[in-house]
Scaffold this motif. Structure first.
Motif, PDB file in Angstrom:
ATOM      1  N   UNK A  73      30.601  44.083  28.730  1.00 54.04           N
ATOM      2  CA  UNK A  73      30.467  44.535  30.117  1.00 54.04           C
ATOM      3  C   UNK A  73      30.522  46.059  30.128  1.00 54.04           C
ATOM      4  N   UNK A  74      29.442  46.664  30.591  1.00 47.26           N
ATOM      5  CA  UNK A  74      29.392  48.112  30.743  1.00 47.26           C
ATOM      6  C   UNK A  74      29.889  48.519  32.125  1.00 47.26           C
ATOM      7  N   UNK A  75      29.440  47.816  33.148  1.00 49.13           N
ATOM      8  CA  UNK A  75      29.875  48.083  34.519  1.00 49.13           C
ATOM      9  C   UNK A  75      29.980  46.764  35.265  1.00 49.13           C
ATOM     10  N   UNK A  76      31.136  46.500  35.849  1.00 48.27           N
ATOM     11  CA  UNK A  76      31.343  45.254  36.590  1.00 48.27           C
ATOM     12  C   UNK A  76      32.549  44.477  36.121  1.00 48.27           C
ATOM     13  N   UNK A  77      33.429  45.126  35.357  1.00 47.82           N
ATOM     14  CA  UNK A  77      34.605  44.438  34.828  1.00 47.82           C
ATOM     15  C   UNK A  77      35.452  43.799  35.917  1.00 47.82           C
ATOM     16  N   UNK A  78      35.788  44.573  36.959  1.00 42.13           N
ATOM     17  CA  UNK A  78      36.670  44.059  38.009  1.00 42.13           C
ATOM     18  C   UNK A  78      36.050  42.873  38.728  1.00 42.13           C
ATOM     19  N   UNK A  79      34.753  42.943  38.953  1.00 47.19           N
ATOM     20  CA  UNK A  79      34.077  41.843  39.637  1.00 47.19           C
ATOM     21  C   UNK A  79      34.106  40.565  38.801  1.00 47.19           C
ATOM     22  N   UNK A  80      33.736  40.697  37.519  1.00 46.28           N
ATOM     23  CA  UNK A  80      33.641  39.505  36.680  1.00 46.28           C
ATOM     24  C   UNK A  80      35.010  38.927  36.333  1.00 46.28           C
ATOM     25  N   UNK A  81      36.005  39.775  36.090  1.00 45.21           N
ATOM     26  CA  UNK A  81      37.337  39.237  35.794  1.00 45.21           C
ATOM     27  C   UNK A  81      37.956  38.606  37.038  1.00 45.21           C
ATOM     28  N   UNK A  82      37.645  39.138  38.214  1.00 39.62           N
ATOM     29  CA  UNK A  82      38.132  38.523  39.453  1.00 39.62           C
ATOM     30  C   UNK A  82      37.533  37.136  39.624  1.00 39.62           C
ATOM     31  N   UNK A  83      36.228  37.015  39.365  1.00 36.08           N
ATOM     32  CA  UNK A  83      35.568  35.705  39.444  1.00 36.08           C
ATOM     33  C   UNK A  83      36.187  34.732  38.444  1.00 36.08           C
ATOM     34  N   UNK A  84      36.363  35.208  37.206  1.00 38.66           N
ATOM     35  CA  UNK A  84      36.944  34.341  36.165  1.00 38.66           C
ATOM     36  C   UNK A  84      38.344  33.872  36.557  1.00 38.66           C
ATOM     37  N   UNK A  85      39.169  34.799  37.025  1.00 39.19           N
ATOM     38  CA  UNK A  85      40.548  34.449  37.364  1.00 39.19           C
ATOM     39  C   UNK A  85      40.602  33.488  38.549  1.00 39.19           C
ATOM     40  N   UNK A  86      39.688  33.655  39.503  1.00 41.32           N
ATOM     41  CA  UNK A  86      39.701  32.741  40.656  1.00 41.32           C
ATOM     42  C   UNK A  86      39.290  31.343  40.222  1.00 41.32           C
ATOM     43  N   UNK A  87      38.256  31.245  39.402  1.00 43.24           N
ATOM     44  CA  UNK A  87      37.827  29.927  38.929  1.00 43.24           C
ATOM     45  C   UNK A  87      38.943  29.266  38.119  1.00 43.24           C
ATOM     46  N   UNK A  88      39.738  30.079  37.425  1.00 44.21           N
ATOM     47  CA  UNK A  88      40.861  29.550  36.639  1.00 44.21           C
ATOM     48  C   UNK A  88      42.120  29.331  37.481  1.00 44.21           C
ATOM     49  N   UNK A  89      41.996  29.450  38.798  1.00 50.95           N
ATOM     50  CA  UNK A  89      43.107  29.199  39.731  1.00 50.95           C
ATOM     51  C   UNK A  89      44.304  30.121  39.487  1.00 50.95           C
ATOM     52  N   UNK A  90      44.036  31.371  39.118  1.00 43.98           N
ATOM     53  CA  UNK A  90      45.117  32.316  38.869  1.00 43.98           C
ATOM     54  C   UNK A  90      45.570  33.029  40.139  1.00 43.98           C
ATOM     55  N   UNK A  91      44.802  32.938  41.204  1.00 46.02           N
ATOM     56  CA  UNK A  91      45.240  33.498  42.482  1.00 46.02           C
ATOM     57  C   UNK A  91      44.571  32.732  43.608  1.00 46.02           C
ATOM     58  N   UNK A  92      45.224  32.726  44.761  1.00 42.42           N
ATOM     59  CA  UNK A  92      44.644  32.099  45.945  1.00 42.42           C
ATOM     60  C   UNK A  92      44.197  33.182  46.912  1.00 42.42           C
ATOM     61  N   UNK A  93      43.273  32.843  47.774  1.00 46.50           N
ATOM     62  CA  UNK A  93      42.708  33.800  48.708  1.00 46.50           C
ATOM     63  C   UNK A  93      43.708  34.111  49.819  1.00 46.50           C
ATOM     64  N   UNK A  94      43.731  35.368  50.221  1.00 48.09           N
ATOM     65  CA  UNK A  94      44.647  35.809  51.271  1.00 48.09           C
ATOM     66  C   UNK A  94      43.952  35.725  52.628  1.00 48.09           C
ATOM     67  N   UNK A  95      44.633  36.202  53.648  1.00 51.06           N
ATOM     68  CA  UNK A  95      44.123  36.107  55.022  1.00 51.06           C
ATOM     69  C   UNK A  95      42.896  36.968  55.270  1.00 51.06           C
ATOM     70  N   UNK A  96      42.540  37.871  54.348  1.00 49.02           N
ATOM     71  CA  UNK A  96      41.309  38.651  54.554  1.00 49.02           C
ATOM     72  C   UNK A  96      40.084  37.749  54.462  1.00 49.02           C
ATOM     73  N   UNK A  97      40.245  36.588  53.859  1.00 47.27           N
ATOM     74  CA  UNK A  97      39.195  35.567  53.857  1.00 47.27           C
ATOM     75  C   UNK A  97      39.545  34.547  54.936  1.00 47.27           C
TER      76      UNK A  97
END
Length: 349
Positions: A73-97
């Motif tokens: 990954x050259x650019x987009x680390x935060x986006x892709x790791x966030x997607x990975x962590x969400x699919x792995x159930x490492x965090x739940x969505x807050x009230x901003x969603x």
């Protein structure tokens, strides 16, 4: 150096990260964990609602031992790791969603899970590039970014309750600003709408103040961990705003109402209906009426007249003091007070 441009579904990117085929090169990427939960939730909400986000840049090489392609990954680390962590159930969505608040990936309906997994991500896949070329690409990606103004820095720095409260209000109020040219599209793109709304909230916190980036930052800082007045302030701002929409549309249709004048109108309405802080002696000569306005039709006519005189810089008209306070230093406390008091007397008539 060769660049292939295509799209990949999130499911493919996720599985490539899971297998190790897609990795982060830490020699030029920032460390993980920079996004707080609200930001991560807002990004996942962006994907679930199928809004676009910036492309991801990858570097492709071939491992000569295994004869397999590898990607970094050259650019987009935060986006892709966030997607990975969400699919792995490492965090739940807050009230901003709003729609998916409190949900892990596994809590989503199958249709929503499918929406996320099949979302097509725009990819620039860089092939046969040297390390020096990759570093130059990374430097150039970051150099294209326009320097953040104070509003954008504040919005990026604070990720707590108040920031997302203002974000919610912009969704409601900004279409009105754009429709009636209260703010230009350029101003809105640089988050001046968030500033304007924050200053309207400041009226209830501190009364009329001169425009100060530092004072606004202090509000964000104070209410970043918790914002106990959220429902009260939301009610004040939205009822005042809705009164303007429902009763003063004629004013906005017939004359230009710039942001400093919108602030003055909101200030007069908020004071008349809700008052300002009890220790505020700025309005000792005026009292609240516990309502927004007396004669709406007469108020419309008078506002159109004084706003027109202000736009024309007509100091010889019916409201010379008001016009003078609208020509220069429009964001000073003195001129803000003059305008708000003038409008207050009109709506109380």
């Amino acid at each position: 150096m060769k660049i292939l441009r295509n799209t990949l579904p999130i499911s493919d990117l996720y599985n490539q990260m899971k297998s190790g085929e897609l990795t982060i090169n830490r020699s030029y990427q920032r460390s993980q964990g920079l996004w707080p939960n609200n930001s991560r939730s807002y990004f996942i909400d962006t994907v679930l609602n199928e809004f676009p986000f910036p492309k991801v840049v990858l570097r492709q090489t071939v491992d000569l031992k295994t004869k397999k392609a590898k990607r970094e990954i050259i650019d987009g680390q935060q986006r892709l790791t966030t997607i990975r962590d969400f699919i792995n159930n490492k965090f739940k969505l807050t009230s901003v969603s709003k729609k998916y608040n409190g949900k892990f990936f596994d809590d989503l309906e199958p249709e929503s899970q499918s929406t996320l997994l099949t979302y097509e991500v725009s990819i620039d896949n860089i092939i046969t590039a040297t390390t020096e070329e990759i570093l130059e690409i990374f430097r150039r990606i970051n150099s294209y970014t326009l320097p953040l103004n104070t509003s954008e820095k504040r919005h990026a720095t604070f990720q707590g309750e108040f920031k997302w409260f203002i974000s919610d209000l912009t969704e409601i109020m900004t279409p009105f600003f754009e429709s009636y040219d209260v703010l230009s599209l350029k101003d809105i793109s640089r988050m001046m709408d968030a500033d304007l709304i924050t200053e309207c909230c400041q009226l209830k916190f501190e009364g009329v103040q001169n425009r100060s980036a530092k004072k606004l930052e202090n509000i964000y800082k104070e209410y970043d961990p918790q914002f106990p007045h959220e429902e009260e302030i939301k009610n004040v701002i939205l009822t005042s705003f809705n009164f303007i929409k429902d009763n003063f549309a004629q004013v906005f249709e017939e004359c230009k109402v710039p942001s400093y004048m919108f602030y003055s109108l909101m200030g007069a309405l908020i004071f008349n209906k809700y008052s300002f802080p009890h220790d505020d002696d700025q309005f000792d000569d005026l009292q609240t009426s516990n309502n927004f306005c007396g004669d709406v039709n007469q108020t419309n006519e008078t506002l159109i007249r004084i706003f027109t005189e202000s736009n024309e810089k007509n100091e010889n008209g019916t409201a010379p003091e008001f016009v003078k306070a609208s020509i220069a230093t429009t964001h000073s406390q003195k001129n803000r007070l003059i305008r708000i008091k003038y409008i207050l007397r009109i709506i109380q008539a």
